[in-house]
Motif scaffolding. Structure first.
Motif, short mmCIF file in Angstrom:
data_model
loop_
_atom_site.label_atom_id
_atom_site.label_comp_id
_atom_site.label_asym_id
_atom_site.label_seq_id
_atom_site.Cartn_x
_atom_site.Cartn_y
_atom_site.Cartn_z
N GLU A 108 7.22 -8.29 -4.16
CA GLU A 108 7.34 -7.79 -2.78
C GLU A 108 5.97 -7.73 -2.11
O GLU A 108 5.83 -8.08 -0.92
N LEU A 109 4.95 -7.32 -2.85
CA LEU A 109 3.60 -7.28 -2.29
C LEU A 109 3.10 -8.69 -1.96
O LEU A 109 2.52 -8.92 -0.90
N MET A 110 3.33 -9.63 -2.87
CA MET A 110 2.90 -11.00 -2.61
C MET A 110 3.69 -11.62 -1.47
O MET A 110 3.17 -12.41 -0.68
N ASN A 111 4.96 -11.24 -1.35
CA ASN A 111 5.77 -11.70 -0.23
C ASN A 111 5.17 -11.21 1.09
O ASN A 111 5.08 -11.96 2.06
N GLY A 112 4.79 -9.94 1.11
CA GLY A 112 4.16 -9.40 2.31
C GLY A 112 2.84 -10.08 2.61
O GLY A 112 2.55 -10.40 3.77
N LEU A 113 2.04 -10.32 1.57
CA LEU A 113 0.74 -10.96 1.75
C LEU A 113 0.89 -12.38 2.30
O LEU A 113 0.22 -12.77 3.26
N LEU A 114 1.77 -13.17 1.70
CA LEU A 114 1.91 -14.57 2.11
C LEU A 114 2.53 -14.68 3.50
O LEU A 114 2.16 -15.56 4.28
N GLN A 218 10.54 -4.75 5.92
CA GLN A 218 9.59 -3.88 5.26
C GLN A 218 10.23 -3.03 4.19
O GLN A 218 11.40 -2.64 4.28
N ILE A 219 9.47 -2.76 3.13
CA ILE A 219 9.83 -1.80 2.09
C ILE A 219 8.70 -0.80 2.05
O ILE A 219 7.61 -1.09 1.57
N GLY A 220 8.93 0.38 2.61
CA GLY A 220 7.86 1.35 2.72
C GLY A 220 7.04 1.11 3.99
O GLY A 220 7.54 0.66 5.00
N ILE A 477 17.75 -2.12 14.44
CA ILE A 477 17.95 -3.49 14.91
C ILE A 477 17.45 -4.48 13.87
O ILE A 477 18.08 -5.51 13.60
N SER A 478 16.29 -4.17 13.26
CA SER A 478 15.73 -5.03 12.22
C SER A 478 16.71 -5.20 11.07
O SER A 478 16.91 -6.31 10.56
N GLU A 479 17.33 -4.12 10.68
CA GLU A 479 18.30 -4.17 9.58
C GLU A 479 19.56 -4.94 9.97
O GLU A 479 20.10 -5.71 9.17
N LEU A 480 20.03 -4.74 11.20
CA LEU A 480 21.25 -5.42 11.65
C LEU A 480 21.05 -6.93 11.70
O LEU A 480 21.93 -7.71 11.32
N LEU A 481 19.88 -7.34 12.20
CA LEU A 481 19.62 -8.77 12.38
C LEU A 481 18.92 -9.39 11.19
O LEU A 481 18.70 -10.62 11.18
N PRO A 484 12.31 -9.24 10.66
CA PRO A 484 11.18 -8.32 10.48
C PRO A 484 11.00 -7.40 11.68
O PRO A 484 11.13 -7.82 12.83
N ILE A 485 10.69 -6.15 11.40
CA ILE A 485 10.55 -5.17 12.47
C ILE A 485 9.40 -5.53 13.40
O ILE A 485 9.43 -5.22 14.60
#
Length: 503
Positions: A108-114, A218-220, A477-481, A484-485
Motif C-alpha cells: 500500500e505504501l509503494m502504491n501510494g509512492l508510485l 487512501q488508507i489512513g 463521493i470517493s468511495e462511491l466512485l 482518489p479523494i
C-alpha cells in the motif's frame, strides 16, 4: 563479499586512488584488493555501497522494509543495526518495530509512492508511469543485468496482488527498456526515476508516506503533495447563523476536522450565503468579514422569508438587496427559489414566485451567479426549472443548492444550461437520501460542488454543522466512485471556482 555487506563512507576527494592496497582475507587467502568506489548518479558523490547510500539518502524509509524501523520510520544500514536501534529505542515494542507480517502495508505504501511519482512526472498510473520509465531508461546508461533478491520476491508479489496483476515468469530485470511497473520496486530502477526529478522534488518525495489501495483510495492519512496543500471550497454555508450559534469569531475558530492532519488540505474559499434580511451584515460587519480572504458573499431573500414577511418589509428588503449585491466580494444572488415544505397559502406561494422571478432578473442584470433553493413536491422542482428556463440565458451561472432531486430532473437541467452545478451536502451520508447517491454514481462529479450548509447539517447529532465537513462529503463521493479523494477535491474545487468566477 556481497555489495550489501560492504561498509561505506562518503569520499570528499579522490585520494583513495593513491592509497596503498588493503589486505583483505578471502577464504583464508591474503589477496591485494582495492575497495571499489562508485558514484551516485543522483548526488554525484562516491560510495563503496551505493545501495545503502541510495536507500538511506534518496528513497523513503519503507522502500527497503526489512531494515526499516516501522515505529519511527527510519532506515538502518543492516539488520544488525536495526536490531541495535530497536533494543535502544523500542525495547518494549520490538515486534511492532519490525517488518514481520507487514507485506500488505508495504504494498500500500509503494502504491501510494508510485501513484504520487506518476503525478509528479505528469503522467498516469500505472500505464503512463510504465511508459515514462521506459522512455527515461532509453536515454540513460543501460543497466547491467540484475534481478530481485530472493528476499524481495515476496514484496513484489504483495504489490502485484494488491493491484490485481499477474505474477511474473521470473524476477529478472531486463537490461533493455522493456520494464514493467513492478520493476520500479527495485532500488536501482526507482533511483533512475527519482533522478529525473529536480532537487526540491527529490527532497519532497523522500518524506512522502501515503497508503493507497488498487483504486488509489487512501488508507489512513494523506501525505503532503508536491504542489502543497490540496485546495477545497465550501460552496454554501451560512456565516450569520454560524456566528449566532458559536459567537462572532466562529469562522476563524472552527475545528478543521482533520483537514490538515488527515487530508493535508487548505480551505481556499467559503461561500457565505446571507438569506435572512434581518441578519444581513451592515457595512462595518462586511468590512470585518472581508479581512478573511477565504470568504465570498451571496445575498438573497429566501422563499420562506418571502412567505412570512409583510409587503412593506419585502419592499424595504428589495431596496437593501440591490445595494448589497453591488458590494465588494459579492459573487451571487441567493439562495432564492421556491419552498412549499411548510404548506404556504396560495397567496404566499404566489409571492414566492414573484420574488423568485424578480431576483433572477436582477442576477442577469448584474451578471451574477444564482443560487437555487428548491424544496418540496416533485412538481415544485419542475416549476423552478421552468422558471429558470424562461428567464435565464442558457449560459447563466447556476448553483442548484442541496440537490436532492431525480436523475431525470438533473438531465433536464443540464440539457438546458451549460453552466449549472449541483451542490452535494452531508445529506449524502444519510440513508434516507439514496437519490443523491444515485445522482453521483450515474453522472459523476463533472458538475458537482461540495457544500456543508453549515450550521444546519451537522455530521453527528448534538453538534453544529461545520464548513470543514465537506471533507466527509468528498470522502463519501470517493468511495462511491472508487476515485482518489484528491481527484474529488480537484474537480469540485475547479467547479466552484468556475461557477463563482474565483481565481
Amino acid at each position: 563479499m556481497s555489495e550489501e555487506e560492504l561498509d561505506y563512507e562518503e569520499e570528499e576527494n579522490q585520494d583513495h586512488l593513491t592509497e596503498p592496497k588493503r589486505q583483505v582475507a578471502i577464504r583464508g587467502e591474503a589477496t591485494n584488493v582495492r575497495l571499489r568506489h562508485r558514484e551516485c548518479d543522483i548526488c554525484f558523490h562516491t560510495f563503496t555501497n551505493p545501495r545503502r547510500h541510495t536507500i538511506q539518502t534518496h528513497l523513503p524509509w519503507y522502500v527497503a522494509p526489512e531494515t526499516a524501523c516501522w515505529i519511527c520510520g527510519t532506515q538502518e544500514q543492516t539488520a544488525n543495526f536495526l536490531n541495535k536501534h530497536i533494543t535502544r529505542c523500542h525495547p518494549t515494542n520490538a515486534i511492532d518495530a519490525t517488518f514481520k507480517n507487514r507485506e500488505v502495508m508495504y504494498a500500500e505504501l509503494m502504491n501510494g509512492l508510485l501513484r504520487e511519482l506518476a503525478r509528479a512526472l505528469g503522467t498516469s498510473f500505472p500505464v503512463g508511469l510504465e511508459e515514462k520509465l521506459n522512455a527515461i531508461m532509453r536515454i540513460r546508461t543501460q543497466l547491467p543485468p540484475t534481478e530481485f533478491h530472493i528476499s524481495e520476491v515476496k514484496l513484489v508479489d504483495s504489490f502485484l496482488k494488491l493491484n490485481c496483476m499477474e505474477p511474473p515468469a521470473d524476477y529478472k530485470i531486463p537490461a533493455t527498456p522493456l520494464l514493467e511497473i513492478y520493476h520500479i520496486l527495485h532500488w536501482k530502477i526507482l533511483k533512475n526515476l527519482i533522478g529525473y526529478l529536480n532537487s526540491d522534488e527529490q527532497l519532497w518525495l523522500l518524506k512522502f508516506e501515503e497508503r493507497k489501495n488498487k483504486e488509489g483510495l487512501q488508507i489512513g492519512q494523506l501525505s503532503t503533495k508536491l504542489s502543497g496543500p490540496l485546495h477545497i471550497i465550501d460552496s454554501h454555508f451560512h456565516l450569520d447563523q454560524l456566528c449566532r450559534q458559536m459567537g462572532s469569531g466562529a469562522f476563524q475558530d472552527l475545528d478543521d476536522l482533520g483537514s490538515q492532519s488527515i487530508y493535508k488540505t487548505e480551505l481556499k474559499y467559503a461561500i457565505a450565503n446571507f438569506v435572512f434580511p434581518s441578519a444581513w451584515p451592515n457595512s462595518a460587519q462586511r468590512s470585518e468579514f472581508r479581512k478573511d480572504n477565504r470568504l465570498r458573499f451571496t445575498f438573497g431573500i429566501h422563499p420562506k422569508i418571502v412567505s412570512s414577511s409583510s409587503t412593506s418589509s419585502l419592499e424595504h428588503n428589495w431596496t437593501d438587496l440591490q445595494n448589497l449585491l453591488k458590494s465588494t466580494k459579492t459573487v451571487a444572488v441567493g439562495e432564492i427559489g421556491l419552498d412549499d415544505s411548510t404548506n404556504p397559502s396560495r397567496r404566499d406561494f404566489e409571492r414566492q414566485i414573484t420574488y423568485f422571478r424578480k431576483q433572477l432578473y436582477l442576477a442577469a442584470e448584474l451578471n451574477l451567479t444564482v443560487v437555487i433553493h428548491s424544496r418540496g413536491k416533485p412538481s415544485l422542482h419542475e416549476h423552478v426549472l421552468a422558471t429558470l428556463s424562461e428567464i435565464c440565458k442558457p449560459d447563466q451561472l447556476i448553483h442548484w443548492h442541496c440537490f436532492t432531486c431525480t436523475t431525470q430532473l438533473y438531465s433536464a437541467a443540464v440539457s438546458q444550461f451549460s453552466n449549472i452545478v449541483f451542490g452535494i451536502t452531508p445529506f449524502i451520508l444519510k440513508d434516507r437520501y439514496s437519490n443523491i447517491v444515485e445522482i453521483v454514481k450515474t453522472f459523476g462529479i463533472t458538475r458537482v460542488v461540495l457544500e456543508s450548509d453549515a450550521p444546519y447539517i451537522p455530521l453527528h447529532s448534538h453538534t453544529i454543522g461545520n464548513p470543514y465537513s465537506v471533507h466527509a462529503v468528498a470522502l463519501k463521493i470517493s468511495e462511491l466512485l472508487q476515485q482518489p479523494i484528491e481527484d474529488v477535491f480537484k474537480i469540485t474545487t475547479e467547479n466552484s471556482k468556475k461557477i463563482y468566477k474565483l481565481q
